[in-house]
Structure formats: structure tokens, C-alpha cells
Design a protein around this motif. Structure first.
Motif, PDB file in Angstrom:
ATOM      1  N   ARG A   1      40.792  55.246  49.928  1.00 26.68           N
ATOM      2  CA  ARG A   1      40.217  55.986  49.059  1.00 26.68           C
ATOM      3  C   ARG A   1      38.986  56.691  49.029  1.00 26.68           C
ATOM      4  NH1 ARG A   1      43.508  57.490  45.068  1.00 26.68           N
ATOM      5  NH2 ARG A   1      41.837  58.043  43.502  1.00 26.68           N
ATOM      6  N   ARG A   2      37.928  55.708  49.162  1.00 26.68           N
ATOM      7  CA  ARG A   2      36.608  55.992  49.417  1.00 26.68           C
ATOM      8  C   ARG A   2      36.489  57.089  50.662  1.00 26.68           C
ATOM      9  NH1 ARG A   2      33.440  53.302  53.081  1.00 26.68           N
ATOM     10  NH2 ARG A   2      34.574  51.235  53.388  1.00 26.68           N
ATOM     11  N   GLU A   3      37.250  56.924  51.489  1.00 24.86           N
ATOM     12  CA  GLU A   3      37.203  57.934  52.620  1.00 24.86           C
ATOM     13  C   GLU A   3      37.946  59.249  52.694  1.00 24.86           C
ATOM     14  OE1 GLU A   3      35.310  57.785  55.195  1.00 24.86           O
ATOM     15  OE2 GLU A   3      34.412  55.795  54.655  1.00 24.86           O
ATOM     16  N   GLY A   4      38.580  59.106  51.475  1.00 28.04           N
ATOM     17  CA  GLY A   4      39.033  60.320  50.927  1.00 28.04           C
ATOM     18  C   GLY A   4      40.530  60.467  51.249  1.00 28.04           C
ATOM     19  N   TYR A   5      41.285  59.439  51.450  1.00 26.42           N
ATOM     20  CA  TYR A   5      42.763  59.821  51.772  1.00 26.42           C
ATOM     21  C   TYR A   5      43.197  59.107  50.127  1.00 26.42           C
ATOM     22  CZ  TYR A   5      41.727  59.521  56.472  1.00 26.42           C
ATOM     23  OH  TYR A   5      41.197  59.521  57.824  1.00 26.42           O
ATOM     24  N   LYS A   6      43.058  60.387  49.383  1.00 30.17           N
ATOM     25  CA  LYS A   6      43.423  60.359  47.902  1.00 30.17           C
ATOM     26  C   LYS A   6      44.718  59.834  47.785  1.00 30.17           C
ATOM     27  CE  LYS A   6      39.174  60.649  46.566  1.00 30.17           C
ATOM     28  NZ  LYS A   6      38.052  59.497  46.338  1.00 30.17           N
ATOM     29  N   SER A   7      45.678  60.175  48.655  1.00 29.54           N
ATOM     30  CA  SER A   7      47.090  60.127  48.263  1.00 29.54           C
ATOM     31  C   SER A   7      47.549  58.610  48.022  1.00 29.54           C
ATOM     32  CB  SER A   7      47.983  60.842  49.540  1.00 29.54           C
ATOM     33  OG  SER A   7      48.024  59.905  50.598  1.00 29.54           O
ATOM     34  N   VAL A   8      46.767  57.796  48.589  1.00 34.92           N
ATOM     35  CA  VAL A   8      46.844  56.260  48.282  1.00 34.92           C
ATOM     36  C   VAL A   8      46.451  55.997  46.984  1.00 34.92           C
ATOM     37  CG1 VAL A   8      46.594  54.175  49.408  1.00 34.92           C
ATOM     38  CG2 VAL A   8      46.451  56.199  50.795  1.00 34.92           C
ATOM     39  N   LYS A   9      47.512  55.681  46.163  1.00 34.88           N
ATOM     40  CA  LYS A   9      47.128  55.481  44.755  1.00 34.88           C
ATOM     41  C   LYS A   9      47.025  54.031  44.484  1.00 34.88           C
ATOM     42  CE  LYS A   9      47.478  59.741  43.864  1.00 34.88           C
ATOM     43  NZ  LYS A   9      46.303  60.400  43.786  1.00 34.88           N
ATOM     44  N   ARG A  10      46.306  53.794  43.346  1.00 36.60           N
ATOM     45  CA  ARG A  10      46.279  52.144  42.798  1.00 36.60           C
ATOM     46  C   ARG A  10      46.858  52.472  41.365  1.00 36.60           C
ATOM     47  NH1 ARG A  10      41.226  50.058  43.527  1.00 36.60           N
ATOM     48  NH2 ARG A  10      40.349  52.014  43.492  1.00 36.60           N
ATOM     49  N   GLY A  11      48.188  51.658  41.435  1.00 33.23           N
ATOM     50  CA  GLY A  11      48.968  51.351  40.233  1.00 33.23           C
ATOM     51  C   GLY A  11      48.739  49.826  39.740  1.00 33.23           C
ATOM     52  N   CYS A  12      48.461  48.858  40.693  1.00 35.30           N
ATOM     53  CA  CYS A  12      48.272  47.530  40.117  1.00 35.30           C
ATOM     54  C   CYS A  12      47.385  46.800  40.835  1.00 35.30           C
ATOM     55  CB  CYS A  12      49.840  47.008  40.322  1.00 35.30           C
ATOM     56  SG  CYS A  12      50.261  46.606  42.001  1.00 35.30           S
ATOM     57  N   GLU A  13      47.360  46.788  42.340  1.00 35.45           N
ATOM     58  CA  GLU A  13      46.461  46.096  43.037  1.00 35.45           C
ATOM     59  C   GLU A  13      46.844  44.588  43.473  1.00 35.45           C
ATOM     60  OE1 GLU A  13      41.838  47.214  42.990  1.00 35.45           O
ATOM     61  OE2 GLU A  13      42.534  46.717  40.952  1.00 35.45           O
ATOM     62  N   THR A  14      48.170  44.191  43.000  1.00 33.69           N
ATOM     63  CA  THR A  14      48.606  42.896  43.212  1.00 33.69           C
ATOM     64  C   THR A  14      50.176  43.106  43.987  1.00 33.69           C
ATOM     65  OG1 THR A  14      49.585  43.303  41.040  1.00 33.69           O
ATOM     66  CG2 THR A  14      47.777  42.091  41.062  1.00 33.69           C
ATOM     67  N   GLY A  15      50.292  44.331  44.596  1.00 27.06           N
ATOM     68  CA  GLY A  15      51.322  44.618  45.537  1.00 27.06           C
ATOM     69  C   GLY A  15      52.836  44.536  44.821  1.00 27.06           C
ATOM     70  N   GLU A  16      52.670  44.997  43.436  1.00 27.89           N
ATOM     71  CA  GLU A  16      53.719  45.020  42.962  1.00 27.89           C
ATOM     72  C   GLU A  16      54.410  46.510  42.626  1.00 27.89           C
ATOM     73  OE1 GLU A  16      52.507  42.855  39.847  1.00 27.89           O
ATOM     74  OE2 GLU A  16      52.666  40.898  41.090  1.00 27.89           O
ATOM     75  N   CYS A  17      53.904  47.844  42.921  1.00 32.16           N
ATOM     76  CA  CYS A  17      54.068  48.773  42.218  1.00 32.16           C
ATOM     77  C   CYS A  17      54.430  49.855  43.510  1.00 32.16           C
ATOM     78  CB  CYS A  17      53.295  49.420  41.554  1.00 32.16           C
ATOM     79  SG  CYS A  17      51.700  50.124  42.200  1.00 32.16           S
ATOM     80  N   GLY A  18      53.788  49.601  44.417  1.00 33.33           N
ATOM     81  CA  GLY A  18      54.072  50.673  45.859  1.00 33.33           C
ATOM     82  C   GLY A  18      53.427  52.003  45.986  1.00 33.33           C
ATOM     83  N   ALA A  19      52.395  52.137  44.837  1.00 37.63           N
ATOM     84  CA  ALA A  19      51.590  53.461  44.780  1.00 37.63           C
ATOM     85  C   ALA A  19      50.786  53.613  45.981  1.00 37.63           C
ATOM     86  CB  ALA A  19      51.053  53.439  43.232  1.00 37.63           C
ATOM     87  N   CYS A  20      50.364  52.296  46.346  1.00 37.67           N
ATOM     88  CA  CYS A  20      49.448  52.134  47.419  1.00 37.67           C
ATOM     89  C   CYS A  20      49.911  52.332  48.803  1.00 37.67           C
ATOM     90  CB  CYS A  20      48.521  50.969  47.318  1.00 37.67           C
ATOM     91  SG  CYS A  20      49.450  49.607  47.661  1.00 37.67           S
ATOM     92  N   SER A  21      51.173  52.450  49.143  1.00 37.78           N
ATOM     93  CA  SER A  21      51.819  52.484  50.449  1.00 37.78           C
ATOM     94  C   SER A  21      51.257  53.198  51.360  1.00 37.78           C
ATOM     95  CB  SER A  21      53.539  52.870  50.106  1.00 37.78           C
ATOM     96  OG  SER A  21      53.990  51.913  49.284  1.00 37.78           O
ATOM     97  N   ILE A  22      51.247  52.530  52.562  1.00 34.42           N
ATOM     98  CA  ILE A  22      51.001  53.328  53.688  1.00 34.42           C
ATOM     99  C   ILE A  22      51.908  52.997  54.920  1.00 34.42           C
ATOM    100  CG2 ILE A  22      48.311  53.449  53.484  1.00 34.42           C
ATOM    101  CD1 ILE A  22      48.343  51.070  55.251  1.00 34.42           C
ATOM    102  N   ILE A  23      51.954  53.674  55.908  1.00 35.27           N
ATOM    103  CA  ILE A  23      52.692  53.274  57.037  1.00 35.27           C
ATOM    104  C   ILE A  23      51.935  52.619  58.200  1.00 35.27           C
ATOM    105  CG2 ILE A  23      54.489  53.766  58.832  1.00 35.27           C
ATOM    106  CD1 ILE A  23      55.340  56.226  57.063  1.00 35.27           C
ATOM    107  N   LEU A  24      51.831  51.414  58.166  1.00 35.22           N
ATOM    108  CA  LEU A  24      51.078  50.723  59.252  1.00 35.22           C
ATOM    109  C   LEU A  24      51.981  50.097  60.545  1.00 35.22           C
ATOM    110  CD1 LEU A  24      48.487  49.015  59.930  1.00 35.22           C
ATOM    111  CD2 LEU A  24      49.208  47.071  58.554  1.00 35.22           C
ATOM    112  N   ASP A  25      51.558  50.816  61.460  1.00 30.03           N
ATOM    113  CA  ASP A  25      52.266  50.572  62.981  1.00 30.03           C
ATOM    114  C   ASP A  25      53.859  50.782  62.553  1.00 30.03           C
ATOM    115  OD1 ASP A  25      49.955  49.933  63.895  1.00 30.03           O
ATOM    116  OD2 ASP A  25      50.245  47.716  63.572  1.00 30.03           O
ATOM    117  N   GLY A  26      54.137  51.840  61.847  1.00 32.13           N
ATOM    118  CA  GLY A  26      55.521  52.037  61.811  1.00 32.13           C
ATOM    119  C   GLY A  26      56.326  51.649  60.584  1.00 32.13           C
ATOM    120  N   LYS A  27      55.545  50.666  59.995  1.00 31.77           N
ATOM    121  CA  LYS A  27      56.276  49.741  58.956  1.00 31.77           C
ATOM    122  C   LYS A  27      55.482  49.926  57.481  1.00 31.77           C
ATOM    123  CE  LYS A  27      58.353  45.731  61.074  1.00 31.77           C
ATOM    124  NZ  LYS A  27      57.425  45.591  62.350  1.00 31.77           N
ATOM    125  N   LEU A  28      56.482  50.376  56.587  1.00 38.23           N
ATOM    126  CA  LEU A  28      55.814  50.504  55.264  1.00 38.23           C
ATOM    127  C   LEU A  28      54.884  49.194  54.764  1.00 38.23           C
ATOM    128  CD1 LEU A  28      55.873  52.820  53.133  1.00 38.23           C
ATOM    129  CD2 LEU A  28      57.532  51.229  51.780  1.00 38.23           C
TER     130      LEU A  28
END
Ligand code: FES
Ligand code: FES
Lengths: 155, 768
Positions: free
Chosen positions: A27-54
Motif C-alpha cells: 500500500r505504501r508503494e501505491g498498490y492501493k488495490s490491496v485492501k486492509r480488512g482485518c490484518e489477521t488473514g481472515e477476510c481476503g481483502a489483502c489478497s495477492i497472487i504470489l508465484d501463481g498462488k493466492l
């Protein structure tokens, strides 16, 4: 410390610290589509694809992705042309507030790349880590189904 | 017959949203930002004897510590309602007293969230712990701890008994009604705490603009009320504040609350620096909640299914502060009782403080709580008089052309306004729903599974009559496009889109010719905001009037250009056409003419709208479910909702509203609950432990919109945002009864509760 990450196909280097959460860095670097909904891994708002996997960027430290490849929603469209999944979300009414949408679309992309003809249950499974409070998921599921068909060239 | 209305136009904000553009509150970066973190009370009820901030203030990066010692003390309500608000002024920014676990004690503004958080831990606070009260019935008794004993609060009915407000209205004669009844039942129903859980938690960013005015960028449903309340609390003129609502990540009522904006605003005013408050998910859970309500309902009916008397007495728990306390209580009667034809009715409501999290506005707003009682009761009555529950509903519900004395007797925080139902397709909704669900067609038992069917009917309103006001402004550009500016607040509902469709329909242009800008107190006209299911009906009404006014002007100028009298002209497809000669001028030509050529002026119009009516949308819900007698788990297999929302302006968006409310409602009925420890601390404030439905949990859901034409609504429209959350609790309770013969009068219907009832074999909450 400096890390190098490929984001949306472009090699980038960032100054970070061992304790920085990847979500914060993105988010700091401007990728604002990555959202903060819980910060504890339970909502998925911050999802990215990392090496082909969610993956959930709130559960990762920035240094962990050094040398890896990340896709965010910003990387999904070519200039002014929507990806078929984005198009389907728009057309099917799968977006209400849109806060879960980036994560949902990335979850859909990850699914459809491995399985362009998912069964309804497979779609539900694929987005089960992404919470949406607005839509009741009905139209999101329909949009993913439709996007799958478009990607396969059936429509 | 419509061109733009009734079409599934994609959302006007959708293109940005599917690309993840930075359109939400948090998506801007400001220099020198301060991050604000709260220190929250560990006690449910205590006086702050002293607070030592020196250690925190010494920390590098800490800019300001705020507590009761240095924050302005202005009693206000956090309920974002019209002025004067019907909620008590019982809140100040920081108080000497804390009233629930999680109440704010102090806050720290620092250069990073981590430093701010760390600094809150360095605040040393000495408390004098007071006895708490959690039980709303006990809270009203003599000798119970008094939660609001401060001198400067206003509008609390009886602080000594923790009583925020009460109401009693009577229609007809209960005595007569119960005398005429063949069957009388008296039952107690209880609905529980819940949280809205928008995926975006509360967030606000404030800063001073170049002229020293305070800008509040906030995830709010009520920008104009936010401006007014903040001006009051901060002691600055309204003129000095600009509230901007960007896209917001869901609200459902929880963002109809003004309680963070002025904290950030104060920090900005004191430091001159931008400030941000972003709640964590844990904090969000105890931000605002649904009022838990206990209902005592006594009903009398004749064997033929006529209701003779309804006596509804409710006790609502507003938690530590009275946000929306009386209005939610009123609504539990006023949005529920008029649905039923019954000549003898009493509604009595009381709402009390407890040392539990603060309740507030939540989609359904009291009606959800009320319908659980009345719609469960109808099934209990049907059973008692030996009538099919659906047949009973057909008999008792209000019909088109009818009125209910309750409309007049009971409003929202005050008396109501009489109204006749001018559109009601509930009979068709019931018929269609029955067909689609295949009512009781499948076999009852399958191994350890028992199948049940249940139904519920419901209504809501469309705005608060004679109170809610919306305004719109439309101006024409030289290419024949239009700017539509509305105060109305799109919180993900799609209102920007449907308001554009209404404007387009009236102006005779495609929706893509309308550029919408909404919810900015500097630039858009006033609107009360997004609540009470008012946007389509009230703000839509304002847009329609404005568009009609602008169209008149376009036709007038077109007539001058064509040398034609006004009566001889029509507007169609962005042209003004002479009926006589068939000659035409385009909107583009008209706009250019008015801007550059003759009698130069801007074609522009602005109108406001208020309604004396609040036409209810109606819905009939049907559910088919399985109860696992081994585990107590309820599996909703299929759910059918047939909905009369008047003319659906955008059917897909309307369906989306229905689907979202229903899944939220089912989740509330089955899995969502607050678990408190003995101190009233919420023990499960995370998505891990407070389970909202994921895609894996949803049933097959079929939504059918059955249009009616509401004469007072824009193009026949009524509301659709709230009504459908009222159905799942009673429909599911009724279906569980059908499946296993046990009546649950307390929500939620968790496996533990069901299993316990099954093992106890008929006692506690069982068949009576
Ligand atoms: S913010 Fe990462 S899962 Fe919720
Ligand atoms: S669209 Fe609002 S959370 Fe999914």
C-alpha cells in the motif's frame, strides 16, 4: 534492508525492514488495490497472487517475498482494456461496494488459470477465503462462471 | 415504456472499482500524517481517577495525547440523524467515566500507527471500578448501577433507571380484542447482538486545506450530518468544514455514526497536521452493533384466521450510549405492526442502557427484531387454530388501498403520519414464492436429517416521511452531457447509478451522458444521507424533479431555436423535436446556443424533495432446510425471496441488495453472535470467532422482483435496501419448527442450542 520483487511483471526494489508486513509495503508503494480488512488473514481483502498462488499479504513479512513474483489487481488490465474477469464482474453486478473486489478477482484469476471450467462448488471453494458482506456471493459466483466461459472462448 | 429505468446499466463507479483504483478513504497519501490509536477501557463501568500521560508524551514521534483532561466537552449524539436528532446527547469526546469494555479512555496521535499504539500502552490510568449492569431488565430496577449520572447529558428520559426512552400507543381496545379471540397466545422472543462487519472498517482522514479549512474524508453514510455534528463538537462554524465521502467499503448502518471524525478533526486543528483513524477489525466489532431486543407478544385470533388483538411490548438494549435508541425502538412497532390487519393493538417500547457495546443503526433498524417476534407468532397461531401458516398470512396482511391506524400513531421517534398503501404486490409475492419453493413437497425425513419449510412476510419504509430531504443539481454541458450532483451517499448500494438512470430517463438521454458526483458538502446539495431506505425514493425524487425542471428549460430554448410554441415540442433521444414540422435541434446545439450564442446562460436546475409518505416495499420469503438431528446443525438448502420494491430502477442492482441482505440475515440467524465474558468483554471479536457467511455457506438463493407501481415514487420506485434482512430469522425458526417440532424463540439457532433442545426432548423452548 533492500528487497527485490517482481510486481506485475516489473522488477522492483524496496527499502524495508524485517518486521514490515507485506500489505503495508504494497500500500505504501501505491498498490492501493490491496485492501486492509482485518490484518489477521481472515477476510481476503489483502489478497495477492504470489508465484501463481493466492496469498494474503497481511500474513507475510515483506522480506519473505524477496526474489518472488507478485501480481496485484493493478497488473491485470492491459492499457484501458479490462480483463474478461473484470468485465464479467462489472456486467454481472458482482461489485457492490467494491472493497472485496480486488481480492475476489485475483482469487478468480488463480482459479480460472488452472481450471477454466470450474463447477459451482469449486468456485465457492476458491473464494472461500475472501469475505464479502454486500453481495451474498451470488453474483460473484455467476461472474466467475461467465468469465471462465469467455476465457475458454465459449461465449 | 422506459428507456433507461429498468435497465441493468453497469455501475457508474464500477469501472474504477474492478480495476482497484485508489478511490477509498485510505487510498490517498498525505505528508506528515499523524496516526491515531485509542486506549480503551478494560472495565465495563469505572471512573477515571487519574491519567498520567507523561511517559507517552515523551516518546519520540508522539504529537498529542487526548483525554478528558484536554478534549473539548460537548455533549452530543453520535447518531447521524436529522436535526434535532431524536437520540439523547449522552456522549462526549472523552469522558471521565467509561461505560463498557472498549469505551475510549484516551488517544494518541503519532507519526506512525506503531508508535501511537506503543504510546497508548504507556498511559497510566487509575480507575475506580463501579459495579456494572448487563441485564436490560435489571438495569431498569431501583438500585441498579446508574450508567449516565453526568449532569450535562440531555434527552435521557430517566437516567436514574437507565431508561433512555419509552413509548406506548394504543389502537382500538385490547380487552375487546382478546374477548373476541378463540385463541390467545403469549410468548417471549429474543434477538441478539450483531455487527455489520463491512469489509472496510471505519476510517477517516482529516487535514487543513490551503485556506485553513478542515477537510474530513470519511467512510460515512451521512456526510452532511457529519459536518453538522463535528462543527458542534469542535466548536467551529459549519462553514469551516468540508466533508467528502469517497467510495466506501460497505456500511449497513454502522457508518451512520459520527464518533471518529471529530477526534481526527480535533487532532488536525490542534497540530495543523493530517490525521488518520482506521479501526482494526477487533475495534470494529465493538464500534456499533444491532440493538438486542426482548419482545413480549400476546396475540388473539379467531379460528378463521382473523387477528383480533396484538399486544407487543419490547425492551431494547442500547448498550452504553443511546445512539439511535428511541428511533430503533419506535421502528420495531411502526415498521412491523402495520403489516397486519388487526383492529386492536398496543405497542409499548422501552430502551435502556447497559454496560455493553453500543448499539446503533443496522440495516432493518428495529424491524428485523420485531419481525422475528410477529412472524414466529403467526406460525404459532396457525398451528393453534389449525390453519396453514401461508394461508393465515394471506388473510392477515395489509392490502393495496388499505391503511393501518399504526401509521398515524407511531412514527420514528415521534408520532407517525397516516398513509394508504398505494402499491402492494405481496399476494403475488406469496403465490410466486410458494410455487418456487415447492412448499412441503419433499419428504420430511432422510436418515438423521429432518426437512422443514418456513415462510415469513415483511415490509419496511422508504425514507422517514416529512423528515428526510434530498436535493439534486443538474447542469448541462456544451456537448449535451449533464453533471448530476447529489448529496445522496452511495455506500456500495449503487445509488449513484440508479440516480443517474432516473436523471437520464427524465432528460431523455442515455445514462452514459450523466456524470455523477455525490456526497461532498462543498460541492453537492444537501441530502440527509443513506439510511432509512431513503435514497431511491427521496433522493431519486429530487433528481427526477430537477431533471424535469432542466428539461423544461431545454425545451423552451429548443422551441426558440425552432421558432415553435412550447406545446408543439417534444424531447426525445437528446433532441427537441417539433411535432408539427418534424424539425429538430440536438441537445448539443441547444447547450451551445445557450452558452455562446443567444440570451447566454447556464442551463442548470436544482430541486429538493421530501415526501409525506413512506411507501413500504414488501417481501415474502420461503426457506427449505435440513436439521441434522445428530449434530444440531441447520443447513439451509434453498431460499426464495419475492420482492415488491415498486419499479426496480436497475433490476440487477436491486437483486444485489436483496441477495446481500438475505445472506447477511441467514448468517445472523445461524452463526453470528457476540460472546461476552463476565465483565461484558466481547470474547470473539475476529472473523475467526465471529462467523459471517463465506461463499461455502450460502444456500441456493432465488430472488424474484415483482414490480408494482408506487405513484409517489420516481418512475414508480420504492426502497429495497433493508426490507429483506427481516425475513431469515423468522422464516428459519418456522422451518426448524416444521422440521423437528421445536420452537426457538431466541436467536441465533446454533447447533449447540438445537442439540440441547433435541436432547432435552421438548422442554426449554420446545413445543408448547
Ligand atoms: S486483511 Fe489480510 S486477510 Fe484480511
Ligand atoms: S462488494 Fe462490498 S464487500 Fe464485497
Amino acid at each position: 534492508m533492500l528487497i527485490e520483487v517482481t510486481i506485475n511483471g516489473i522488477l522492483k526494489s524496496f527499502e524495508t525492514s524485517p518486521g514490515e508486513i507485506l500489505l503495508d509495503l504494497l500500500r505504501r508503494e501505491g498498490y492501493k488495490s490491496v485492501k486492509r480488512g482485518c490484518e489477521t488473514g481472515e477476510c481476503g481483502a489483502c489478497s495477492i497472487i504470489l508465484d501463481g498462488k493466492l496469498a494474503k499479504s497481511c500474513l507475510l513479512f515483506a522480506p519473505q517475498v524477496s526474489g518472488h513474483e507478485i501480481v496485484t489487481l493493478e497488473g491485470m488490465e492491459s492499457f484501458s482494456k479490462l480483463h474478461p474477469i473484470q468485465r464479467a464482474f462489472l456486467d454481472e453486478g458482482a461489485v457492490q461496494c467494491g472493497f472485496c473486489t480486488p481480492g475476489m478477482i485475483l482469487a478468480a484469476k488463480t482459479l480460472l488459470e488452472g481450471n477454466p471450467h470450474p463447477m459451482e462448488e469449486e468456485i465457492k471453494e476458491a473464494i472461500s477465503g475472501n469475505l464479502c458482506r454486500c453481495t451474498g456471493y451470488i453474483k460473484i459466483i455467476r461472474a466467475i462462471k461467465k468469465a471462465g466461459e469467455i476465457l475458454k472462448g465459449n461465449v | 415504456m422506459f428507456k433507461e429505468v429498468g435497465r441493468n446499466v453497469p455501475r457508474v463507479d464500477g469501472y474504477a472499482l474492478v480495476r482497484g483504483k485508489p478511490v477509498f478513504t485510505d487510498d490517498i497519501d498525505l505528508k506528515d500524517m499523524l496516526f491515531i490509536k485509542f486506549l480503551r477501557s478494560p472495565h465495563p463501568h469505572a471512573i477515571i481517577k487519574s491519567i498520567d500521560t507523561s511517559q507517552a508524551e515523551k516518546m519520540e514521534g508522539v504529537a498529542l495525547v487526548l483525554s478528558y483532561e484536554n478534549a473539548p466537552r460537548v455533549p452530543h449524539t453520535t447518531a447521524g440523524q436529522g436535526y434535532p436528532e431524536p437520540s439523547p446527547y449522552d456522549t462526549v469526546m472523552f469522558d471521565r467515566k467509561v461505560r463498557f469494555v472498549g469505551d475510549r479512555v484516551a488517544c494518541v496521535a503519532a507519526t506512525s500507527p506503531e508508535v501511537a499504539e506503543e504510546a497508548t500502552k504507556k498511559l497510566s490510568v487509575e480507575y475506580e471500578v463501579l459495579p456494572p449492569v448487563f441485564d436490560p431488565e435489571w438495569a431498569m430496577r431501583d438500585g441498579a448501577p446508574i450508567i449516565h449520572d453526568e449532569k450535562d447529558s440531555q434527552g435521557i428520559l430517566d437516567p436514574q433507571h437507565n431508561l433512555v426512552g419509552e413509548v406506548e400507543v394504543k389502537v382500538g381496545s385490547l380487552e375487546k380484542g382478546f374477548k373476541e379471540a378463540d385463541v390467545i397466545l403469549e410468548r417471549r422472543y429474543e434477538v441478539h447482538y450483531a455487527q455489520h462487519t463491512p469489509i472496510e472498517p471505519h476510517i477517516v482522514i482529516t487535514w487543513l486545506d490551503e485556506n485553513g479549512r478542515l477537510v474530513i474524508r470519511s467512510a460515512t453514510q451521512v456526510p452532511f450530518h457529519t459536518r453538522r455534528i463535528c462543527a458542534n463538537v469542535l466548536g467551529i462554524p459549519i462553514q469551516r468544514i468540508r466533508v467528502v465521502k469517497p467510495r466506501i467499503g460497505g456500511g449497513f448502518g454502522v457508518k451512520q455514526e459520527v464518533y471518529l471524525d471529530y477526534v481526527a478533526g480535533w487532532i488536525t486543528l490542534q497540530t495543523g497536521r493530517p490525521a488518520k483513524i482506521e479501526l482494526t477489525r477487533e475495534e470494529e466489532f465493538i464500534s456499533r452493533t444491532r440493538h438486542p431486543i426482548i419482545t413480549l407478544l400476546k396475540a388473539g385470533a379467531k379460528r378463521d384466521g382473523t387477528l383480533t388483538a396484538l399486544d407487543m411490548r419490547i425492551l431494547s438494549n442500547t448498550g452504553a450510549y443511546g445512539s439511535h435508541a428511541t428511533t430503533v425502538m419506535y421502528n420495531t412497532g411502526s415498521k412491523v405492526l402495520p403489516l397486519y390487519r388487526c383492529p386492536n393493538v398496543r405497542f409499548q417500547g422501552r430502551v435502556v442502557y447497559t454496560n455493553l457495546p453500543v448499539a446503533g443503526a443496522y440495516r432493518g433498524y428495529g424491524a428485523t427484531q420485531g419481525y422475528f417476534a410477529t412472524e414466529s407468532m403467526l406460525d404459532e397461531l396457525a398451528e393453534e387454530i389449525g390453519m396453514d401458516p401461508v394461508e393465515l398470512r394471506k388473510e392477515v396482511h395489509i392490502k393495496e388501498g388499505e391503511t393501518s391506524p399504526i401509521f398515524q400513531a407511531l412514527g420514528e421517534g415521534r408520532e407517525g403520519i397516516s398513509q394508504v398503501i398505494s402499491s402492494c404486490k405481496l399476494p403475488q409475492c406469496i403465490e410466486e414464492g410458494l410455487k418456487l419453493i415447492g412448499w412441503k413437497k419433499k419428504p420430511k425425513e432422510e436418515g438423521r436429517m429432518s426437512r422443514g419449510y418456513g415462510c415469513a412476510i415483511m415490509m419496511q419504509g422508504s425514507g422517514i416521511p416529512a423528515i428526510d430531504m434530498g436535493a439534486a443539481l443538474i447542469k448541462m454541458n456544451e456537448d449535451g452531457s449533464f453533471n448530476l450532483l447529489v448529496g445522496a451517499t452511495d455506500l456500495g448500494t449503487g445509488s449513484d447509478t440508479i440516480l443517474a438512470q432516473i436523471a437520464a430517463e427524465a432528460l431523455k438521454v442515455p445514462t452514459k451522458k450523466i456524470i455523477v458526483y455525490s456526497s461532498d458538502t462543498d460541492l453537492t446539495p444537501f441530502d440527509v444521507g443513506a439510511y432509512a431506505s431513503s435514497t431511491t425514493y427521496i433522493s431519486g425524487g429530487a433528481v427526477l424533479k430537477t431533471a424535469e425542471r432542466v428539461l423544461e428549460e431545454i425545451i423552451r430554448i429548443g422551441g426558440e431555436m425552432l421558432n415553435e410554441a412550447e406545446g408543439e415540442l417534444i424531447a426525445k433521444d437528446a433532441q427537441v423535436i417539433s411535432k408539427r414540422t418534424g424539425r429538430s435541434v440536438t441537445y448539443e446545439e441547444i447547450a451551445k446556443n445557450s452558452l455562446y450564442e443567444r440570451d447566454q446562460h447556464q442551463i442548470i436546475g436544482s430541486m429538493s424533495h421530501i415526501s409525506s409518505q413512506s411507501p413500504p416495499p414488501f417481501a415474502a420469503h420461503f426457506v427449505e432446510l435440513l436439521v441434522d438431528r445428530g449434530t444440531g446443525k441447520v443447513k439451509v438448502e434453498r431460499y426464495v425471496a419475492c420482492v415488491d420494491c415498486g419499479t426496480p430502477i436497475n433490476p440487477k442492482l436491486a437483486e444485489g441488495q436483496v441477495e446481500g441482505s438475505i445472506i447477511n440475515g441467514i448468517s445472523y440467524a445461524l452463526t453470528e453472535q457476540f460472546i461476552f465474558d463476565k465483565n461484558g468483554r466481547m470474547m470473539n471479536a475476529s472473523f475467526q470467532d465471529y462467523k459471517i457467511f463465506s461463499a461455502m455457506d450460502i444456500p441456493e438463493l432465488k430472488v424474484v422482483l415483482i414490480p408494482s407501481h408506487e405513484p409517489s415514487g420516481p418512475f414508480g420506485a420504492k426502497s429495497v435496501g433493508e426490507v429483506n434482512i427481516n425475513g431469515p430469522c423468522p422464516a428459519i425458526a418456522n422451518a426448524i419448527w416444521d422440521a423437528i417440532g421445536i420452537r426457538f424463540r431466541e436467536t441465533p439457532f446454533t447447533p449447540e442450542r438445537i442439540l440441547r433442545a433435541l436432547t432435552l426432548g421438548g422442554s426449554s423452548g420446545a413445543r408448547t
